[in-house]
Write a protein that holds these residues in place. Structure first.
Motif, PDB file in Angstrom:
ATOM      1  N   ASN A 187     -43.803  53.565 -79.610  1.00  0.00           N
ATOM      2  CA  ASN A 187     -44.959  53.180 -78.792  1.00  0.00           C
ATOM      3  C   ASN A 187     -46.104  52.922 -79.766  1.00  0.00           C
ATOM      4  O   ASN A 187     -45.855  52.779 -80.967  1.00  0.00           O
ATOM      5  N   SER A 188     -47.323  52.857 -79.302  1.00  0.00           N
ATOM      6  CA  SER A 188     -48.445  52.492 -80.176  1.00  0.00           C
ATOM      7  C   SER A 188     -48.884  53.598 -81.129  1.00  0.00           C
ATOM      8  O   SER A 188     -49.738  53.383 -81.989  1.00  0.00           O
ATOM      9  N   GLY A 214     -35.869  60.898 -88.382  1.00  0.00           N
ATOM     10  CA  GLY A 214     -36.683  61.744 -87.519  1.00  0.00           C
ATOM     11  C   GLY A 214     -37.700  60.908 -86.760  1.00  0.00           C
ATOM     12  O   GLY A 214     -37.590  59.684 -86.687  1.00  0.00           O
ATOM     13  N   GLU A 215     -38.693  61.564 -86.194  1.00  0.00           N
ATOM     14  CA  GLU A 215     -39.751  60.871 -85.454  1.00  0.00           C
ATOM     15  C   GLU A 215     -41.088  61.474 -85.843  1.00  0.00           C
ATOM     16  O   GLU A 215     -41.169  62.646 -86.221  1.00  0.00           O
ATOM     17  N   LEU A 216     -42.128  60.643 -85.760  1.00  0.00           N
ATOM     18  CA  LEU A 216     -43.466  61.089 -86.130  1.00  0.00           C
ATOM     19  C   LEU A 216     -44.504  60.470 -85.194  1.00  0.00           C
ATOM     20  O   LEU A 216     -44.462  59.272 -84.920  1.00  0.00           O
ATOM     21  N   GLU A 217     -45.434  61.280 -84.685  1.00  0.00           N
ATOM     22  CA  GLU A 217     -46.508  60.792 -83.829  1.00  0.00           C
ATOM     23  C   GLU A 217     -47.848  60.952 -84.537  1.00  0.00           C
ATOM     24  O   GLU A 217     -48.183  62.040 -85.028  1.00  0.00           O
ATOM     25  N   ILE A 218     -48.593  59.860 -84.638  1.00  0.00           N
ATOM     26  CA  ILE A 218     -49.908  59.880 -85.282  1.00  0.00           C
ATOM     27  C   ILE A 218     -50.940  60.223 -84.214  1.00  0.00           C
ATOM     28  O   ILE A 218     -51.193  59.449 -83.294  1.00  0.00           O
ATOM     29  N   THR A 219     -51.524  61.385 -84.319  1.00  0.00           N
ATOM     30  CA  THR A 219     -52.410  61.898 -83.270  1.00  0.00           C
ATOM     31  C   THR A 219     -53.896  61.750 -83.581  1.00  0.00           C
ATOM     32  O   THR A 219     -54.743  61.929 -82.701  1.00  0.00           O
ATOM     33  N   TYR A 220     -54.232  61.447 -84.825  1.00  0.00           N
ATOM     34  CA  TYR A 220     -55.624  61.169 -85.209  1.00  0.00           C
ATOM     35  C   TYR A 220     -55.622  60.241 -86.413  1.00  0.00           C
ATOM     36  O   TYR A 220     -54.837  60.429 -87.340  1.00  0.00           O
ATOM     37  N   LEU A 221     -56.513  59.241 -86.382  1.00  0.00           N
ATOM     38  CA  LEU A 221     -56.614  58.313 -87.508  1.00  0.00           C
ATOM     39  C   LEU A 221     -58.022  57.740 -87.610  1.00  0.00           C
ATOM     40  O   LEU A 221     -58.557  57.208 -86.650  1.00  0.00           O
ATOM     41  N   ASP A 222     -58.614  57.876 -88.785  1.00  0.00           N
ATOM     42  CA  ASP A 222     -59.834  57.149 -89.115  1.00  0.00           C
ATOM     43  C   ASP A 222     -59.711  56.717 -90.569  1.00  0.00           C
ATOM     44  O   ASP A 222     -58.616  56.792 -91.147  1.00  0.00           O
ATOM     45  N   GLU A 223     -60.803  56.245 -91.165  1.00  0.00           N
ATOM     46  CA  GLU A 223     -60.713  55.693 -92.518  1.00  0.00           C
ATOM     47  C   GLU A 223     -60.494  56.742 -93.602  1.00  0.00           C
ATOM     48  O   GLU A 223     -60.186  56.404 -94.741  1.00  0.00           O
ATOM     49  N   GLU A 224     -60.591  58.023 -93.261  1.00  0.00           N
ATOM     50  CA  GLU A 224     -60.433  59.045 -94.285  1.00  0.00           C
ATOM     51  C   GLU A 224     -59.494  60.192 -93.916  1.00  0.00           C
ATOM     52  O   GLU A 224     -59.100  60.960 -94.796  1.00  0.00           O
ATOM     53  N   LEU A 225     -59.106  60.311 -92.660  1.00  0.00           N
ATOM     54  CA  LEU A 225     -58.259  61.437 -92.265  1.00  0.00           C
ATOM     55  C   LEU A 225     -57.174  60.997 -91.293  1.00  0.00           C
ATOM     56  O   LEU A 225     -57.391  60.135 -90.447  1.00  0.00           O
ATOM     57  N   ARG A 226     -56.002  61.583 -91.446  1.00  0.00           N
ATOM     58  CA  ARG A 226     -54.888  61.300 -90.536  1.00  0.00           C
ATOM     59  C   ARG A 226     -54.202  62.611 -90.180  1.00  0.00           C
ATOM     60  O   ARG A 226     -53.929  63.441 -91.059  1.00  0.00           O
ATOM     61  N   SER A 228     -50.761  64.023 -88.037  1.00  0.00           N
ATOM     62  CA  SER A 228     -49.502  63.627 -87.422  1.00  0.00           C
ATOM     63  C   SER A 228     -48.722  64.870 -87.019  1.00  0.00           C
ATOM     64  O   SER A 228     -48.903  65.951 -87.599  1.00  0.00           O
ATOM     65  N   ARG A 229     -47.801  64.666 -86.061  1.00  0.00           N
ATOM     66  CA  ARG A 229     -46.931  65.762 -85.632  1.00  0.00           C
ATOM     67  C   ARG A 229     -45.503  65.248 -85.586  1.00  0.00           C
ATOM     68  O   ARG A 229     -45.226  64.169 -85.054  1.00  0.00           O
ATOM     69  N   GLY A 230     -44.608  66.001 -86.171  1.00  0.00           N
ATOM     70  CA  GLY A 230     -43.212  65.603 -86.269  1.00  0.00           C
ATOM     71  C   GLY A 230     -42.376  66.096 -85.110  1.00  0.00           C
ATOM     72  O   GLY A 230     -42.789  66.971 -84.337  1.00  0.00           O
ATOM     73  N   ASP A 231     -41.152  65.570 -85.017  1.00  0.00           N
ATOM     74  CA  ASP A 231     -40.261  65.960 -83.924  1.00  0.00           C
ATOM     75  C   ASP A 231     -39.714  67.370 -84.078  1.00  0.00           C
ATOM     76  O   ASP A 231     -39.100  67.913 -83.152  1.00  0.00           O
ATOM     77  N   LYS A 232     -39.924  67.989 -85.220  1.00  0.00           N
ATOM     78  CA  LYS A 232     -39.495  69.379 -85.410  1.00  0.00           C
ATOM     79  C   LYS A 232     -40.646  70.343 -85.139  1.00  0.00           C
ATOM     80  O   LYS A 232     -40.517  71.542 -85.368  1.00  0.00           O
ATOM     81  N   GLY A 233     -41.788  69.799 -84.673  1.00  0.00           N
ATOM     82  CA  GLY A 233     -42.934  70.647 -84.347  1.00  0.00           C
ATOM     83  C   GLY A 233     -43.903  70.871 -85.490  1.00  0.00           C
ATOM     84  O   GLY A 233     -44.863  71.638 -85.344  1.00  0.00           O
ATOM     85  N   ASN A 234     -43.649  70.237 -86.622  1.00  0.00           N
ATOM     86  CA  ASN A 234     -44.526  70.438 -87.771  1.00  0.00           C
ATOM     87  C   ASN A 234     -45.808  69.611 -87.694  1.00  0.00           C
ATOM     88  O   ASN A 234     -45.827  68.507 -87.133  1.00  0.00           O
ATOM     89  N   LEU A 235     -46.865  70.154 -88.267  1.00  0.00           N
ATOM     90  CA  LEU A 235     -48.179  69.521 -88.315  1.00  0.00           C
ATOM     91  C   LEU A 235     -48.418  68.994 -89.726  1.00  0.00           C
ATOM     92  O   LEU A 235     -48.111  69.666 -90.714  1.00  0.00           O
ATOM     93  N   PHE A 236     -48.950  67.774 -89.823  1.00  0.00           N
ATOM     94  CA  PHE A 236     -49.247  67.156 -91.112  1.00  0.00           C
ATOM     95  C   PHE A 236     -50.687  66.640 -91.103  1.00  0.00           C
ATOM     96  O   PHE A 236     -51.085  65.912 -90.191  1.00  0.00           O
ATOM     97  N   ILE A 237     -51.466  67.012 -92.106  1.00  0.00           N
ATOM     98  CA  ILE A 237     -52.843  66.548 -92.244  1.00  0.00           C
ATOM     99  C   ILE A 237     -52.990  65.899 -93.610  1.00  0.00           C
ATOM    100  O   ILE A 237     -52.660  66.511 -94.635  1.00  0.00           O
ATOM    101  N   LEU A 238     -53.439  64.653 -93.625  1.00  0.00           N
ATOM    102  CA  LEU A 238     -53.544  63.897 -94.869  1.00  0.00           C
ATOM    103  C   LEU A 238     -54.921  63.246 -95.006  1.00  0.00           C
ATOM    104  O   LEU A 238     -55.567  62.924 -94.013  1.00  0.00           O
ATOM    105  N   LYS A 239     -55.348  63.048 -96.252  1.00  0.00           N
ATOM    106  CA  LYS A 239     -56.605  62.339 -96.501  1.00  0.00           C
ATOM    107  C   LYS A 239     -56.320  61.063 -97.293  1.00  0.00           C
ATOM    108  O   LYS A 239     -55.411  61.021 -98.132  1.00  0.00           O
ATOM    109  N   MET A 240     -57.088  60.020 -97.020  1.00  0.00           N
ATOM    110  CA  MET A 240     -56.914  58.740 -97.693  1.00  0.00           C
ATOM    111  C   MET A 240     -57.458  58.807 -99.120  1.00  0.00           C
ATOM    112  O   MET A 240     -58.564  59.294 -99.349  1.00  0.00           O
TER     113      MET A 240
END
Length: 249
Positions: A187-188, A214-226, A228-240
């Motif tokens: 989906n989007s 696997g699968e990944l859902e992007i739950t927040y995105l802006d020019e400096e922070l992202r 995501s949440r994976g299909d195994k329930g894990n949380l991922f926080i990344l910076k650009m």
């Protein structure tokens, strides 16, 4: 090896009070020290016309004026939430030193940030393009907590190309392993991830097994922070860190 993609107001009308000598209302005011009812009514009508703008224009103007404080307040709220999130994860060594209580607190703050996500369709946004640094995760396989600290990857990066739907995960010292993957939008904001090649030490290619997906859902995105949440329930926080980076073909 895996990481974030892991299978584990216009102003009011100008009031022109200028009058011509032939139509001026000034004589009426000068000669009528005690206005009659008709004069009083005349003054009231003209006063209303001069001081009360068109109602629809007024509503439009008020709406535009009130929009800006709300807009600025929302931006301020988002910035404050992001700062709170970054402060919460700063001492946790990307999550490796996080207790269950720490994980719960980070997750709660992350959900507040996700609730004000400015990019509703992340997979259609060029903000995804570039090289991201993983700054927090709950994935034990990425954190490599089963290894001694000196054998854990110091930093993990992820490259994403929206146009080609390709992703690349990269470890740094001591092993410099890499893995590339194809992304299939579900989906989007959610993708299916299929890893194709691992590179040992970033040099030796090895075909990924069929189960590496696997699968990944992007739950927040802006020019400096992202986030995501994976299909195994894990949380991922990344910076650009490099928006110009592209995944090698």
């Amino acid at each position: 090896m895996s990481m974030a993609l892991s299978y584990q107001p216009p102003p009011p009308p100008i009031l022109n009070c200028k009058t011509s000598s032939s139509t001026s209302i000034a004589p009426a005011l000068i000669h009528s020290h005690f206005p009659t009812k008709s004069n009083a009514r005349f003054l009231q009508i003209n006063s209303d016309n001069l001081l009360s703008p068109n109602s629809s224009s007024t509503e439009k103007w008020r709406a535009q004026v009130s929009f800006f404080p709300a807009f600025l307040s929302k931006r301020k709220d988002v910035a404050a939430l992001k700062e709170e999130l970054l402060e919460a994860i700063a001492p946790l060594e990307r999550g490796a030193e996080a207790s269950l209580e720490d994980q719960q607190r980070v997750d709660q703050i992350a959900r507040k940030v996700e609730a004000v996500n400015p990019t509703k369709e992340p997979l259609k946004s060029t903000l995804l393009n570039g090289k991201w640094e993983l700054i927090y995760t709950t994935s034990k396989s990425i954190l490599q907590t089963q290894r001694p600290k000196f054998l854990r990857s110091i930093t993990n990066y992820q490259g994403i190309n929206v146009d080609t739907l390709r992703a690349q995960n990269m470890e740094t010292w001591p092993f410099f392993n890499q893995v590339t993957a194809d992304l299939t939008p579900l989906n989007s904001r959610k993708v299916a991830v299929k890893f194709d090649f691992f590179k040992i030490a970033g040099l030796i290619p090895i075909k990924a097994p069929a189960r590496a997906r696997g699968e990944l859902e992007i739950t927040y995105l802006d020019e400096e922070l992202r986030i995501s949440r994976g299909d195994k329930g894990n949380l991922f926080i990344l910076k650009m860190i490099d928006p110009s980076y592209r995944v090698p073909v």
